[in-house]
Design a protein around this motif. Structure first.
Motif, mmCIF file in Angstrom:
data_model
loop_
_atom_site.group_PDB
_atom_site.id
_atom_site.type_symbol
_atom_site.label_atom_id
_atom_site.label_comp_id
_atom_site.label_asym_id
_atom_site.label_seq_id
_atom_site.Cartn_x
_atom_site.Cartn_y
_atom_site.Cartn_z
ATOM 1 N N GLN A 52 1.998 2.735 -3.356
ATOM 2 C CA GLN A 52 1.028 3.314 -4.286
ATOM 3 C C GLN A 52 0.443 4.600 -3.705
ATOM 4 N N THR A 53 0.301 5.605 -4.549
ATOM 5 C CA THR A 53 -0.413 6.812 -4.132
ATOM 6 C C THR A 53 -1.896 6.454 -4.010
ATOM 7 N N HIS A 54 -2.467 6.725 -2.850
ATOM 8 C CA HIS A 54 -3.872 6.365 -2.640
ATOM 9 C C HIS A 54 -4.481 7.266 -1.568
ATOM 10 N N LYS A 55 -5.779 7.214 -1.457
ATOM 11 C CA LYS A 55 -6.505 8.031 -0.487
ATOM 12 C C LYS A 55 -6.982 7.155 0.667
ATOM 13 N N GLN A 56 -7.013 7.768 1.837
ATOM 14 C CA GLN A 56 -7.568 7.110 3.012
ATOM 15 C C GLN A 56 -8.365 8.116 3.822
ATOM 16 N N ALA A 105 2.932 7.807 -2.840
ATOM 17 C CA ALA A 105 3.720 6.585 -2.922
ATOM 18 C C ALA A 105 5.132 6.846 -2.398
ATOM 19 N N THR A 117 -4.607 12.190 0.926
ATOM 20 C CA THR A 117 -3.892 11.465 -0.112
ATOM 21 C C THR A 117 -2.508 11.100 0.413
ATOM 22 N N ASP A 137 0.833 -1.206 0.000
ATOM 23 C CA ASP A 137 0.000 0.000 0.000
ATOM 24 C C ASP A 137 0.867 1.256 0.000
#
Length: 306
Positions: free
Chosen positions: A157-161, A176, A173, A154
């Motif tokens: 990777q660039t991701h939102k939470q 990564a 955001t 996780d």
């Protein structure tokens, strides 16, 4: 503002070491984290108190001020300056009027009554409540601290939470490439300021446990890959897992056990540098065949004689 005993919040006494503070905070933060108690308002309140206590007691300078001035450690210099201006002894302050109930010992916090008998000392810090033109002191809000646990994949990777902080959901955001122990700051997402002061910040520390397959060192990744004896001897293609899929690796004939192969750009993403990544270092571990037939054993016997 009611006094909060930060030592009591963490279940410690004043003789606790820095390591004791760290261990107590981690244990309680996991227990009361909003993600573990999504609909429990009391746990959310407790989690906020734990973060406040850790911010102060984990910092030697802040802890020293807290031990002397209690909850008002942030304003220690202002207290001392005002005390000197009034010619009062350190450690305590009092009111000259009957309506103001006075300050207790600074280590226990301060409390104000509802009357008009405020001392000049109090007014020099917080402004007059009698309609004068003195400026009211503005104080910045408390910083909040939180831990965010991420799997290695996780974090790659660039991701939102969505985080639940002080009963408020924040959509953030995560770039990564973040590292274990890295802290990012969300400005103005901490506790509210006093008397019109700015809000504090939210500081999020990432916790990334070890991955069962990949070992991360900086931006490089290391992985052990089994290689059967026949490909090691004769050469051939080997499929290798990476963080973003599978790749084929050409194995040279007579490859030795423990051979390392570097795959450029197949490692961990570089933080906030788009399309840049470290390398993947593959260690080839030759697997000896088992369950050989008599014919296969005979062939190995013949090879051993050559």
């Amino acid at each position: 503002m009611a006094y909060i005993d930060y030592y009591k919040v963490l279940g410690l006494d004043k003789s606790a070491s820095a390591d004791d503070v760290k261990k107590a905070y981690r244990k309680l933060a996991r227990k009361y984290h909003p993600d573990m108690n999504p609909n429990d308002a009391e746990s959310h309140r407790k989690f906020q108190e734990i973060n406040e206590a850790n911010e102060v007691l984990s910092d030697p300078e802040k802890r020293k001020k807290y031990d002397e001035y209690g909850e008002n450690w942030k304003h220690a210099e202002e207290f001392e300056q005002a005390r000197k201006q009034q010619g009062q002894p350190g450690g305590r302050a009092w009111s000259s009027g009957g309506g103001f109930q006075g300050f207790g010992d600074f280590s226990g916090g301060f409390y104000a009554g509802d009357g008009d008998g405020y001392s000049d000392f109090f007014e020099s810090l917080f402004g007059s409540r009698r309609g004068s033109n003195r400026r009211t002191a503005r104080f910045r809000g408390q910083d909040y601290h939180a831990e965010l646990h991420l799997a290695l994949r996780d974090a790659a990777q660039t991701h939102k939470q969505t985080l639940s902080v002080n009963r408020k959901n924040l959509r953030i955001t995560i770039p990564a490439g973040v590292s274990d122990g890295q802290t990012i700051k969300l400005k103005g997402q901490g506790g509210p300021g006093m008397e019109g002061g700015p809000a504090g910040d939210l500081l999020i520390t990432f916790v990334i446990p070890e991955d069962p397959a990949f070992k991360r060192v900086g931006d490089d990744l290391y992985v052990n890959v089994p290689l059967n004896l026949y490909i090691a001897v004769l050469g051939g293609d080997l499929t290798v897992d990476t963080l973003d899929g599978k790749v084929k690796l050409k194995v040279k004939p007579e490859t030795q056990n423990g051979t390392k192969v570097r795959l450029k750009g197949k490692g961990f993403p570089v933080y906030k540098k788009e399309n840049q990544a470290g390398d993947l270092i593959v260690t080839l571990n030759i697997q000896l065949p088992t369950g050989l037939t008599d014919k296969q054993k005979h062939l190995f016997e013949e090879l051993s004689k050559s």
